[in-house]
Design a protein around this motif. Structure first.
Motif, PDB file in Angstrom:
ATOM      1  N   LEU A 113       0.818  -1.194   0.106  1.00 54.35           N
ATOM      2  CA  LEU A 113       0.043   0.120  -0.079  1.00 54.35           C
ATOM      3  C   LEU A 113       0.843   1.101   0.025  1.00 54.35           C
ATOM      4  O   LEU A 113       0.437   2.382  -0.741  1.00 54.35           O
ATOM      5  CB  LEU A 113      -1.137   0.107   1.288  1.00 54.35           C
ATOM      6  CG  LEU A 113      -2.132  -1.010   1.104  1.00 54.35           C
ATOM      7  CD1 LEU A 113      -2.874  -0.778   2.459  1.00 54.35           C
ATOM      8  CD2 LEU A 113      -3.010  -0.943  -0.172  1.00 54.35           C
ATOM      9  N   LEU A 114       2.096   1.235   0.804  1.00 54.85           N
ATOM     10  CA  LEU A 114       3.006   2.507   0.628  1.00 54.85           C
ATOM     11  C   LEU A 114       3.282   2.619  -0.708  1.00 54.85           C
ATOM     12  O   LEU A 114       3.460   3.850  -1.053  1.00 54.85           O
ATOM     13  CB  LEU A 114       3.976   2.231   1.801  1.00 54.85           C
ATOM     14  CG  LEU A 114       3.539   2.507   3.204  1.00 54.85           C
ATOM     15  CD1 LEU A 114       4.673   1.963   4.203  1.00 54.85           C
ATOM     16  CD2 LEU A 114       3.171   3.943   3.495  1.00 54.85           C
ATOM     17  N   ARG A 115       3.758   1.345  -1.444  1.00 56.26           N
ATOM     18  CA  ARG A 115       4.563   1.788  -2.678  1.00 56.26           C
ATOM     19  C   ARG A 115       3.389   2.078  -3.710  1.00 56.26           C
ATOM     20  O   ARG A 115       3.543   3.038  -4.499  1.00 56.26           O
ATOM     21  CB  ARG A 115       5.002   0.326  -3.177  1.00 56.26           C
ATOM     22  CG  ARG A 115       5.981  -0.164  -2.480  1.00 56.26           C
ATOM     23  CD  ARG A 115       6.463  -1.443  -2.993  1.00 56.26           C
ATOM     24  NE  ARG A 115       7.780  -1.887  -2.233  1.00 56.26           N
ATOM     25  CZ  ARG A 115       7.723  -3.331  -1.618  1.00 56.26           C
ATOM     26  NH1 ARG A 115       6.630  -4.206  -1.934  1.00 56.26           N
ATOM     27  NH2 ARG A 115       8.859  -3.610  -1.025  1.00 56.26           N
ATOM     28  N   ILE A 116       2.097   1.699  -3.366  1.00 56.62           N
ATOM     29  CA  ILE A 116       1.161   2.188  -4.495  1.00 56.62           C
ATOM     30  C   ILE A 116       0.972   3.747  -4.156  1.00 56.62           C
ATOM     31  O   ILE A 116       0.829   4.294  -5.147  1.00 56.62           O
ATOM     32  CB  ILE A 116      -0.280   1.397  -4.323  1.00 56.62           C
ATOM     33  CG1 ILE A 116       0.122  -0.028  -4.801  1.00 56.62           C
ATOM     34  CG2 ILE A 116      -1.385   2.108  -4.860  1.00 56.62           C
ATOM     35  CD1 ILE A 116      -1.030  -1.024  -4.444  1.00 56.62           C
ATOM     36  N   ALA A 117       0.621   4.147  -2.985  1.00 59.79           N
ATOM     37  CA  ALA A 117       0.536   5.504  -2.650  1.00 59.79           C
ATOM     38  C   ALA A 117       1.730   6.414  -3.046  1.00 59.79           C
ATOM     39  O   ALA A 117       1.494   7.623  -3.557  1.00 59.79           O
ATOM     40  CB  ALA A 117       0.213   5.689  -0.894  1.00 59.79           C
ATOM     41  N   ARG A 118       2.839   5.736  -3.089  1.00 63.76           N
ATOM     42  CA  ARG A 118       3.865   6.556  -3.602  1.00 63.76           C
ATOM     43  C   ARG A 118       4.017   6.696  -4.963  1.00 63.76           C
ATOM     44  O   ARG A 118       4.126   7.931  -5.591  1.00 63.76           O
ATOM     45  CB  ARG A 118       5.392   5.914  -3.112  1.00 63.76           C
ATOM     46  CG  ARG A 118       6.407   6.715  -3.436  1.00 63.76           C
ATOM     47  CD  ARG A 118       7.799   6.099  -2.960  1.00 63.76           C
ATOM     48  NE  ARG A 118       8.858   6.930  -3.279  1.00 63.76           N
ATOM     49  CZ  ARG A 118       9.996   6.759  -3.046  1.00 63.76           C
ATOM     50  NH1 ARG A 118      10.563   5.313  -2.273  1.00 63.76           N
ATOM     51  NH2 ARG A 118      11.115   7.269  -3.365  1.00 63.76           N
ATOM     52  N   VAL A 119       3.616   5.884  -5.893  1.00 64.79           N
ATOM     53  CA  VAL A 119       3.464   5.866  -7.210  1.00 64.79           C
ATOM     54  C   VAL A 119       2.301   6.929  -7.557  1.00 64.79           C
ATOM     55  O   VAL A 119       2.518   7.482  -8.515  1.00 64.79           O
ATOM     56  CB  VAL A 119       3.265   4.632  -8.052  1.00 64.79           C
ATOM     57  CG1 VAL A 119       3.038   4.764  -9.422  1.00 64.79           C
ATOM     58  CG2 VAL A 119       4.540   3.625  -7.763  1.00 64.79           C
ATOM     59  N   LEU A 120       1.318   6.750  -6.909  1.00 64.84           N
ATOM     60  CA  LEU A 120      -0.048   7.708  -7.127  1.00 64.84           C
ATOM     61  C   LEU A 120       0.345   8.949  -6.581  1.00 64.84           C
ATOM     62  O   LEU A 120      -0.542   9.967  -6.822  1.00 64.84           O
ATOM     63  CB  LEU A 120      -1.058   7.041  -6.665  1.00 64.84           C
ATOM     64  CG  LEU A 120      -1.700   5.697  -7.185  1.00 64.84           C
ATOM     65  CD1 LEU A 120      -2.733   5.304  -6.264  1.00 64.84           C
ATOM     66  CD2 LEU A 120      -2.022   6.099  -8.541  1.00 64.84           C
ATOM     67  N   ASP A 121       1.376   9.321  -6.027  1.00 64.90           N
ATOM     68  CA  ASP A 121       1.563  10.536  -5.154  1.00 64.90           C
ATOM     69  C   ASP A 121       0.524  10.997  -4.494  1.00 64.90           C
ATOM     70  O   ASP A 121       0.291  12.064  -4.373  1.00 64.90           O
ATOM     71  CB  ASP A 121       1.968  11.513  -6.395  1.00 64.90           C
ATOM     72  CG  ASP A 121       2.689  12.818  -5.581  1.00 64.90           C
ATOM     73  OD1 ASP A 121       3.193  12.698  -4.440  1.00 64.90           O
ATOM     74  OD2 ASP A 121       2.575  13.756  -6.143  1.00 64.90           O
ATOM     75  N   VAL A 122       0.050   9.965  -3.662  1.00 66.65           N
ATOM     76  CA  VAL A 122      -1.084  10.399  -2.629  1.00 66.65           C
ATOM     77  C   VAL A 122      -0.774  10.233  -1.206  1.00 66.65           C
ATOM     78  O   VAL A 122       0.067   9.042  -1.048  1.00 66.65           O
ATOM     79  CB  VAL A 122      -2.561   9.947  -3.117  1.00 66.65           C
ATOM     80  CG1 VAL A 122      -2.703  10.323  -4.424  1.00 66.65           C
ATOM     81  CG2 VAL A 122      -2.563   8.136  -3.197  1.00 66.65           C
ATOM     82  N   PRO A 123      -1.155  10.653  -0.381  1.00 69.60           N
ATOM     83  CA  PRO A 123      -0.954  10.256   1.119  1.00 69.60           C
ATOM     84  C   PRO A 123      -1.966   8.855   1.224  1.00 69.60           C
ATOM     85  O   PRO A 123      -2.820   8.736   0.987  1.00 69.60           O
ATOM     86  CB  PRO A 123      -1.577  11.209   2.018  1.00 69.60           C
ATOM     87  CG  PRO A 123      -1.772  12.601   1.254  1.00 69.60           C
ATOM     88  CD  PRO A 123      -1.886  11.926  -0.233  1.00 69.60           C
ATOM     89  N   LEU A 124      -1.144   7.797   2.106  1.00 62.14           N
ATOM     90  CA  LEU A 124      -1.573   6.516   2.349  1.00 62.14           C
ATOM     91  C   LEU A 124      -3.089   6.715   2.702  1.00 62.14           C
ATOM     92  O   LEU A 124      -4.135   5.874   2.488  1.00 62.14           O
ATOM     93  CB  LEU A 124      -0.868   5.731   3.162  1.00 62.14           C
ATOM     94  CG  LEU A 124      -1.260   4.277   3.460  1.00 62.14           C
ATOM     95  CD1 LEU A 124      -1.663   3.381   2.191  1.00 62.14           C
ATOM     96  CD2 LEU A 124      -0.396   3.466   4.484  1.00 62.14           C
ATOM     97  N   ARG A 125      -3.171   7.693   3.652  1.00 63.97           N
ATOM     98  CA  ARG A 125      -4.524   7.501   4.342  1.00 63.97           C
ATOM     99  C   ARG A 125      -5.698   8.457   3.466  1.00 63.97           C
ATOM    100  O   ARG A 125      -6.912   7.873   3.618  1.00 63.97           O
ATOM    101  CB  ARG A 125      -4.498   8.782   5.459  1.00 63.97           C
ATOM    102  CG  ARG A 125      -4.321  10.188   5.024  1.00 63.97           C
ATOM    103  CD  ARG A 125      -4.367  11.475   6.064  1.00 63.97           C
ATOM    104  NE  ARG A 125      -4.088  12.706   5.429  1.00 63.97           N
ATOM    105  CZ  ARG A 125      -2.708  13.117   5.174  1.00 63.97           C
ATOM    106  NH1 ARG A 125      -1.672  12.413   5.877  1.00 63.97           N
ATOM    107  NH2 ARG A 125      -2.175  14.263   4.932  1.00 63.97           N
ATOM    108  N   ASP A 126      -5.285   8.645   2.174  1.00 70.33           N
ATOM    109  CA  ASP A 126      -6.331   9.036   1.254  1.00 70.33           C
ATOM    110  C   ASP A 126      -6.789   7.694   0.596  1.00 70.33           C
ATOM    111  O   ASP A 126      -8.011   7.759  -0.045  1.00 70.33           O
ATOM    112  CB  ASP A 126      -5.692   9.862   0.039  1.00 70.33           C
ATOM    113  CG  ASP A 126      -5.559  11.323   0.354  1.00 70.33           C
ATOM    114  OD1 ASP A 126      -5.945  11.692   1.673  1.00 70.33           O
ATOM    115  OD2 ASP A 126      -5.245  12.037  -0.214  1.00 70.33           O
TER     116      ASP A 126
END
Length: 77
Positions: free
Chosen positions: A61-74
């Motif tokens: 999930l952290l990796r996905i959030a990073r690629v999407l450039d969104v906070p994990l909480r979103d």
């Protein structure tokens, strides 16, 4: 507070997570290929996550959030 007797709520949260990932990806015109390669996961894993049928790890999930450039909480809030 006691947890529900069944796991239907877990399935619903998995579907919502997948919907949020797919929506963030679509908003940014990011292909599934770019996301799964950038996150270091398989195409099948991403498809299952977006369909709400897979339980991704925290690191995924952290990796996905990073690629999407969104906070994990979103994605998980």
């Amino acid at each position: 507070m006691h947890p529900p007797d069944d796991d239907a709520w877990l399935l619903e949260h998995s579907r919502v997570l997948g919907d949020r990932i797919r929506a963030a990806r679509a908003r940014q015109h990011i292909t599934q290929e770019r996301l799964y390669l950038g996150a270091g996961i398989s195409r099948n894993a991403l498809q299952l996550i977006e369909a709400g049928q897979h339980n991704p790890t925290f690191h995924t999930l952290l990796r996905i959030a990073r690629v999407l450039d969104v906070p994990l909480r979103d994605l998980v809030d």
